[in-house]
Design an enzyme around this catalytic site. Structure first.
Site, mmCIF file in Angstrom:
data_model
loop_
_atom_site.group_PDB
_atom_site.id
_atom_site.type_symbol
_atom_site.label_atom_id
_atom_site.label_comp_id
_atom_site.label_asym_id
_atom_site.label_seq_id
_atom_site.Cartn_x
_atom_site.Cartn_y
_atom_site.Cartn_z
ATOM 1 N N SER A 142 0.835 -1.191 0.000
ATOM 2 C CA SER A 142 0.000 0.000 0.000
ATOM 3 C C SER A 142 0.884 1.261 0.000
ATOM 4 C CB SER A 142 -0.964 -0.028 1.190
ATOM 5 O OG SER A 142 -1.984 0.931 1.052
ATOM 6 N N GLU A 236 -9.358 -3.502 -6.861
ATOM 7 C CA GLU A 236 -8.842 -2.348 -6.125
ATOM 8 C C GLU A 236 -9.017 -1.023 -6.863
ATOM 9 O OE1 GLU A 236 -5.218 -2.559 -3.945
ATOM 10 O OE2 GLU A 236 -4.828 -4.609 -4.602
ATOM 11 N N HIS A 266 -7.506 -5.220 -1.648
ATOM 12 C CA HIS A 266 -6.306 -4.486 -1.268
ATOM 13 C C HIS A 266 -5.395 -5.321 -0.352
ATOM 14 C CE1 HIS A 266 -3.942 -0.893 -0.817
ATOM 15 N NE2 HIS A 266 -4.136 -0.819 0.482
#
Length: 294
Positions: A142, A236, A266
């Site tokens: 991320s 995502e 995610h």
């Protein structure tokens, strides 16, 4: 199509109650439980790395000189090494290399460039403690994936030795949130949306230009970069961040690989042990890292 186990897993998470307006402290407390549903890596020892306020994950079969430097996610506002302890352990096992999880300062207390400064310092400390630049892969999930790329940009600008590769899991690499998937996947992504991301942008950047490649590597020139592997889920909103990074790197004649997990959400590889796609992703990344740190 996702496996039955993965479908059940996502249905379970989707059904869980959610707080739509959590405070920063609540987010940080919740993030500490991010790996509760993951399996415990076997044959890995975890030891403190006080110099970078982090920890080591060392598998029994770790190869001398080879290492992974992993940056946790959390939108630059939450997260900690302990929240990716299991993920780092599984990745270290698959790569047969020790993994270092450093702490980096978080916003809003410490806005940009604090996280980047800490990331570069952690890399330099790692090289001073037995790791060889040509046998180090920088990884992250991320925001940590975006930070991994930004770190290599900073290293290149400073003329420092670059790592052997970069692995980015569901990377956040565009703080303008302009990717097409931000709209196309707004109804499928269970974790990220434009409003939530833009709130984090304000906390982290405090007015800094969101098109600066060191906060939004989708706008970077990747000339001279080491190989890149981007792993992302098809559901995502951040899907296009990985797509654009790999395209830009390829146009710069960098070895760049994109893997899109069908039906995945995610940072899905962190759920090792919960469904086969997560296990396979960790093994794939481990093979990729091992090949580049041989």
């Amino acid at each position: 199509m996702p496996s039955e186990q993965a479908s059940r897993f996502w249905d379970m998470l989707r059904a869980m109650p959610k707080d739509d307006t959590p405070s920063i402290e609540q987010r940080r407390q919740g993030d500490a439980h991010a790996e509760d549903l993951c399996s415990e890596p076997q044959g890995v020892s975890f030891t403190p790395a006080p110099e970078v306020k982090g920890l080591w994950a060392t598998p029994e079969a770790a190869r001398p000189g080879a290492a992974i430097l992993h940056f946790h996610g959390g939108g630059y506002v939450q997260g900690a090494p302990i929240a990716r302890r299991k993920t780092a352990g599984h990745l270290a096992l698959a790569a047969r290399a020790r993994a270092l999880l450093p702490t980096y300062r978080l916003a809003p207390e410490h806005p940009f460039p604090a996280a980047l400064e800490d990331a570069v310092a952690a890399y330099q400390w790692l090289l001073g403690n037995g790791a060889e630049a040509g046998r180090v892969v920088i990884s992250g999930d991320s925001a940590g994936g975006g930070l991994a790329l930004a770190t290599v940009l900073a290293l290149r600008e400073r003329g420092l030795a670059l790592p052997a590769g970069i692995v980015a899991i569901s990377l956040w690499g565009d703080m303008t949130c302009s990717g097409e998937s931000m709209k196309l996947r707004v109804h499928t992504d269970m974790s990220c949306n434009t409003d939530g991301l833009m709130e984090l942008v304000g906390l982290y950047l405090r007015g800094h230009d969101p098109r600066d490649p060191q906060v939004s590597p989708v706008f970077a020139d990747f000339s001279g970069f080491p190989p890149i592997l981007c792993v992302v889920g098809s559901e995502e909103t951040l899907l296009d961040d990985s797509v654009r990074i790999v395209r830009a790197a390829g146009l710069a004649r960098v070895d760049a690989t994109l893997y899109i997990g069908a039906g995945m959400q995610h940072v899905w590889p962190i759920f090792y042990g919960a469904f086969p796609e997560a296990d396979a992703a960790i093994e794939m990344m481990g093979d990729w890292i091992r090949a580049r740190t041989a």
